[in-house]
Design a protein around this motif. Structure first.
Motif, PDB file in Angstrom:
ATOM      1  N   LYS A   1       0.834  -1.208   0.000  1.00 17.07           N
ATOM      2  CA  LYS A   1       0.000   0.000   0.000  1.00 17.07           C
ATOM      3  C   LYS A   1       0.867   1.255   0.000  1.00 17.07           C
ATOM      4  CE  LYS A   1      -3.924  -2.091   2.442  1.00 17.07           C
ATOM      5  NZ  LYS A   1      -4.723  -2.095   3.697  1.00 17.07           N
ATOM      6  N   GLU A   2       1.905   1.251   0.831  1.00 13.31           N
ATOM      7  CA  GLU A   2       2.794   2.412   0.892  1.00 13.31           C
ATOM      8  C   GLU A   2       3.510   2.624  -0.442  1.00 13.31           C
ATOM      9  OE1 GLU A   2       5.444   2.093   4.177  1.00 13.31           O
ATOM     10  OE2 GLU A   2       3.955   2.796   5.614  1.00 13.31           O
ATOM     11  N   THR A   3       3.904   1.533  -1.065  1.00 12.53           N
ATOM     12  CA  THR A   3       4.574   1.633  -2.364  1.00 12.53           C
ATOM     13  C   THR A   3       3.650   2.237  -3.412  1.00 12.53           C
ATOM     14  OG1 THR A   3       5.971  -0.292  -1.873  1.00 12.53           O
ATOM     15  CG2 THR A   3       5.715   0.321  -4.192  1.00 12.53           C
ATOM     16  N   LEU A   4       2.395   1.796  -3.427  1.00  9.95           N
ATOM     17  CA  LEU A   4       1.425   2.327  -4.391  1.00  9.95           C
ATOM     18  C   LEU A   4       1.165   3.815  -4.150  1.00  9.95           C
ATOM     19  CD1 LEU A   4      -1.152  -0.619  -4.552  1.00  9.95           C
ATOM     20  CD2 LEU A   4       0.539   0.035  -6.285  1.00  9.95           C
ATOM     21  N   LEU A   5       1.079   4.212  -2.890  1.00  7.71           N
ATOM     22  CA  LEU A   5       0.887   5.632  -2.576  1.00  7.71           C
ATOM     23  C   LEU A   5       2.088   6.455  -3.031  1.00  7.71           C
ATOM     24  CD1 LEU A   5      -0.681   5.492   1.013  1.00  7.71           C
ATOM     25  CD2 LEU A   5      -1.837   6.010  -1.145  1.00  7.71           C
ATOM     26  N   ALA A   6       3.292   5.924  -2.791  1.00  6.44           N
ATOM     27  CA  ALA A   6       4.509   6.626  -3.204  1.00  6.44           C
ATOM     28  C   ALA A   6       4.561   6.778  -4.718  1.00  6.44           C
ATOM     29  CB  ALA A   6       5.745   5.883  -2.698  1.00  6.44           C
ATOM     30  N   ILE A   7       4.217   5.714  -5.432  1.00  7.60           N
ATOM     31  CA  ILE A   7       4.236   5.763  -6.897  1.00  7.60           C
ATOM     32  C   ILE A   7       3.227   6.785  -7.413  1.00  7.60           C
ATOM     33  CG2 ILE A   7       3.660   4.456  -8.986  1.00  7.60           C
ATOM     34  CD1 ILE A   7       4.887   1.987  -7.607  1.00  7.60           C
ATOM     35  N   PHE A   8       2.032   6.808  -6.805  1.00  6.39           N
ATOM     36  CA  PHE A   8       1.022   7.782  -7.226  1.00  6.39           C
ATOM     37  C   PHE A   8       1.527   9.207  -7.020  1.00  6.39           C
ATOM     38  CE2 PHE A   8      -2.476  10.649  -6.138  1.00  6.39           C
ATOM     39  CZ  PHE A   8      -3.230  10.576  -7.294  1.00  6.39           C
ATOM     40  N   LEU A   9       2.098   9.492  -5.864  1.00  2.00           N
ATOM     41  CA  LEU A   9       2.605  10.838  -5.580  1.00  2.00           C
ATOM     42  C   LEU A   9       3.708  11.231  -6.559  1.00  2.00           C
ATOM     43  CD1 LEU A   9       2.705  10.677  -1.674  1.00  2.00           C
ATOM     44  CD2 LEU A   9       1.109  12.003  -3.074  1.00  2.00           C
ATOM     45  N   ILE A  10       4.562  10.288  -6.914  1.00  2.00           N
ATOM     46  CA  ILE A  10       5.644  10.582  -7.863  1.00  2.00           C
ATOM     47  C   ILE A  10       5.084  10.784  -9.265  1.00  2.00           C
ATOM     48  CG2 ILE A  10       7.676   9.594  -8.995  1.00  2.00           C
ATOM     49  CD1 ILE A  10       8.438   8.373  -6.305  1.00  2.00           C
ATOM     50  N   LEU A  11       4.087   9.989  -9.659  1.00  5.56           N
ATOM     51  CA  LEU A  11       3.463  10.164 -10.975  1.00  5.56           C
ATOM     52  C   LEU A  11       2.828  11.545 -11.096  1.00  5.56           C
ATOM     53  CD1 LEU A  11       1.753   6.680 -11.511  1.00  5.56           C
ATOM     54  CD2 LEU A  11       3.711   7.596 -12.771  1.00  5.56           C
ATOM     55  N   VAL A  12       2.150  11.985 -10.048  1.00  2.00           N
ATOM     56  CA  VAL A  12       1.544  13.326 -10.064  1.00  2.00           C
ATOM     57  C   VAL A  12       2.631  14.395 -10.163  1.00  2.00           C
ATOM     58  CG1 VAL A  12       0.222  15.004  -8.720  1.00  2.00           C
ATOM     59  CG2 VAL A  12      -0.513  12.620  -8.806  1.00  2.00           C
ATOM     60  N   SER A  13       3.699  14.243  -9.391  1.00  2.00           N
ATOM     61  CA  SER A  13       4.786  15.227  -9.383  1.00  2.00           C
ATOM     62  C   SER A  13       5.515  15.267 -10.722  1.00  2.00           C
ATOM     63  CB  SER A  13       5.782  14.899  -8.266  1.00  2.00           C
ATOM     64  OG  SER A  13       5.160  14.900  -7.006  1.00  2.00           O
TER      65      SER A  13
ATOM     66  N   TYR B   1      -2.980  15.821  -1.681  1.00  2.47           N
ATOM     67  CA  TYR B   1      -2.982  16.482  -0.370  1.00  2.47           C
ATOM     68  C   TYR B   1      -3.646  15.608   0.688  1.00  2.47           C
ATOM     69  CZ  TYR B   1      -1.277  21.009  -2.047  1.00  2.47           C
ATOM     70  OH  TYR B   1      -0.494  22.011  -2.566  1.00  2.47           O
ATOM     71  N   LEU B   2      -4.717  14.927   0.323  1.00  2.85           N
ATOM     72  CA  LEU B   2      -5.387  14.040   1.273  1.00  2.85           C
ATOM     73  C   LEU B   2      -4.483  12.879   1.681  1.00  2.85           C
ATOM     74  CD1 LEU B   2      -9.000  13.887  -0.242  1.00  2.85           C
ATOM     75  CD2 LEU B   2      -8.291  15.036   1.864  1.00  2.85           C
ATOM     76  N   ILE B   3      -3.756  12.335   0.702  1.00  2.00           N
ATOM     77  CA  ILE B   3      -2.820  11.245   0.994  1.00  2.00           C
ATOM     78  C   ILE B   3      -1.732  11.724   1.950  1.00  2.00           C
ATOM     79  CG2 ILE B   3      -1.006   9.778  -0.003  1.00  2.00           C
ATOM     80  CD1 ILE B   3      -2.759   9.559  -2.518  1.00  2.00           C
ATOM     81  N   LEU B   4      -1.178  12.901   1.683  1.00  2.63           N
ATOM     82  CA  LEU B   4      -0.111  13.430   2.535  1.00  2.63           C
ATOM     83  C   LEU B   4      -0.618  13.766   3.933  1.00  2.63           C
ATOM     84  CD1 LEU B   4       1.689  15.668  -0.097  1.00  2.63           C
ATOM     85  CD2 LEU B   4       2.621  13.640   1.016  1.00  2.63           C
ATOM     86  N   PHE B   5      -1.839  14.266   4.016  1.00  5.62           N
ATOM     87  CA  PHE B   5      -2.425  14.548   5.328  1.00  5.62           C
ATOM     88  C   PHE B   5      -2.585  13.254   6.125  1.00  5.62           C
ATOM     89  CE2 PHE B   5      -6.264  15.077   8.019  1.00  5.62           C
ATOM     90  CZ  PHE B   5      -5.789  16.082   8.850  1.00  5.62           C
ATOM     91  N   TYR B   6      -3.044  12.202   5.444  1.00  2.48           N
ATOM     92  CA  TYR B   6      -3.201  10.897   6.080  1.00  2.48           C
ATOM     93  C   TYR B   6      -1.853  10.340   6.552  1.00  2.48           C
ATOM     94  CZ  TYR B   6      -3.731   5.781   6.142  1.00  2.48           C
ATOM     95  OH  TYR B   6      -3.677   4.451   6.482  1.00  2.48           O
ATOM     96  N   LEU B   7      -0.845  10.427   5.693  1.00  2.46           N
ATOM     97  CA  LEU B   7       0.477   9.898   6.044  1.00  2.46           C
ATOM     98  C   LEU B   7       1.123  10.691   7.170  1.00  2.46           C
ATOM     99  CD1 LEU B   7       1.862   9.226   2.451  1.00  2.46           C
ATOM    100  CD2 LEU B   7       1.123   7.515   4.116  1.00  2.46           C
ATOM    101  N   SER B   8       0.944  12.004   7.149  1.00  2.00           N
ATOM    102  CA  SER B   8       1.550  12.831   8.195  1.00  2.00           C
ATOM    103  C   SER B   8       0.895  12.590   9.548  1.00  2.00           C
ATOM    104  CB  SER B   8       1.462  14.317   7.821  1.00  2.00           C
ATOM    105  OG  SER B   8       0.110  14.719   7.686  1.00  2.00           O
TER     106      SER B   8
END
Length: 421
Positions: free
Chosen positions: A6-18, A49-56
């Protein structure tokens, strides 16, 4: 699905957006909006932003730990936010500062949960997708090639402008070059994507990007040679070699049209040197704290420059833009953080490097240096800044882990010796 997956998928999504590969943009003179309209950008930003808020929230203690281990990056962000007090363009300043905060949080998460090697694979996925989509859309759809007279025929890919395509493909070429020389699995794919990226740089006619690629190639045997010398000589030769290569790269950028027989003002530094003279004079008007983040180019102080250089919405130099925004105080904080990161990358080569992919962190810093001599990519919510902050924070965490491992090993040896006596 495991927590790591799950963490890997979230990281990949954030990098794809960036990396901008989820917002496919035609040439800017055709449309400034991506496929699906501006709502696509808005939706992706909200999700990230929602993903980052959740992770933080989940890792808030660990996030704070990363911040305290590399305070210079946090201090620079704090200076940006504080500079809003005297910025004349508060609206743009706040918009871009929000983007910087997002990048900072993404960088903390990546540094906290993934190694440099894992991050490199995520980056390769994002840039490989960007290269493939850019080749497809530019080949089969004319809207992804410039129509403007001064840029006609130059490819834009999915990024909207030929410089943006060239800049992203310089990163793509670099990562696939190093992976192609390092991995055994899917090596053929690494070289194919490296070749596609180089072709896109040529078709975009981006001189700076071509210079970056040539510099990275020239550095590879240099790093290999340094592994066979003693530590003091390594430090001296690395510093001298980097300075010489950067000087060579700037000379090449300034004379590339003569060397390769191309034409067009957009490929050279023509016009920029005159602009830089005017910018430097404005820097000395507010030398210590600048005009505030994104506070100069829409201010009254920039009026004469905007009239004289109608094509300029920034300094076309990241270092000068940083001086304009934050003055020498902010610039020195950035420089201190950058030098710290550079020394960590050089030390990593000295002690840990085994394959060419281990040279990638220092190559990233070289990309940033060369790129920002002709483009304003410092302290902006861009791929360039994400790569820098992520590298700086990840190297810091790697150093902390290695230090802790050494301490634990020493403690274990001490305990064993105590019991043996």
């Amino acid at each position: 699905m495991s927590a790591k997956t799950k963490e890997t998928l979230l990281a990949i999504f954030l990098i794809l957006v960036s990396a901008g590969v989820l917002t496919i943009k035609p040439a800017q003179e055709i449309s400034m909006s991506p496929i699906g309209g501006d709502k696509v950008d808005t939706l992706l930003n909200i999700i990230s932003y929602l993903i980052l808020f959740y992770l933080s929230l989940i890792y808030w203690k660990s996030f704070l730990y990363v911040v305290t281990r590399n305070p210079l990056q946090f201090l620079l962000l704090a200076i940006v936010l504080f500079s809003m007090l005297w910025s004349e363009d508060l609206r743009n300043g706040l918009t871009y500062a929000r983007g910087l905060i997002r990048i900072y949080l993404i960088a903390i998460y990546l540094a906290l949960r993934f190694t440099l090697k894992e991050q490199m694979r995520f980056i390769a996925l994002a840039l490989g997708l960007g290269a493939s989509l850019s080749m497809f859309f530019s080949t089969f759809m004319p809207d992804y090639i410039h129509k403007a007279p001064e840029l006609e025929g130059m490819w834009t890919g999915i990024y909207g402008h030929k410089n943006e395509l060239g800049y992203m493909m310089a990163w793509s070429t670099g990562v696939f070059l190093h992976l192609g020389l390092s991995v055994n699995r899917y090596r053929w794919l690494m070289w194919i994507l490296c070749g596609i990226s180089i072709c896109l740089i040529i078709l975009s006619r981006s001189t700076t990007s071509l210079t970056i690629v040539l510099t990275m190639v020239l550095l590879l045997p240099f790093f290999q040679f340094l592994k066979k010398t003693n530590y003091k000589l390594q430090v001296i030769m690395m510093s001298l070699g980097l300075m010489l290569l950067i000087c060579f790269s700037l000379l090449l950028m300034n004379n590339v049209e003569t060397l390769v027989g191309t034409s067009g003002k957009d490929l050279t530094l023509n016009g920029r040197s005159d602009l830089w003279e005017g910018v430097i004079s404005q820097v000395w008007e507010r030398p210590w704290f600048g005009y505030g983040y994104y506070g100069f180019w829409n201010s009254a102080a920039a009026t004469n420059l905007r009239i004289t250089f109608q094509w300029a919405s920034n300094s076309h130099n990241g270092f000068l833009d940083l001086l304009l925004d934050l003055g020498f105080f902010g610039f020195l904080v950035f420089a201190a953080g950058f030098m710290r990161c550079l020394f960590m990358t050089l030390s990593r080569i000295t002690y840990l490097a085994k394959k060419p992919e281990d040279y990638w962190p220092v190559q990233m810093l070289i990309i940033i240096i060369i790129l920002n001599f002709t483009e304003a990519r410092l302290l902006t919510p861009s791929w360039n800044w994400l790569m820098y902050v992520t590298t700086a924070l990840t190297l810091t965490m790697e150093y902390q882990r290695n230090r802790q491992a050494s301490t634990d090993k020493l403690t274990l040896i001490t305990v064993q010796n105590t019991f043996s006596t």
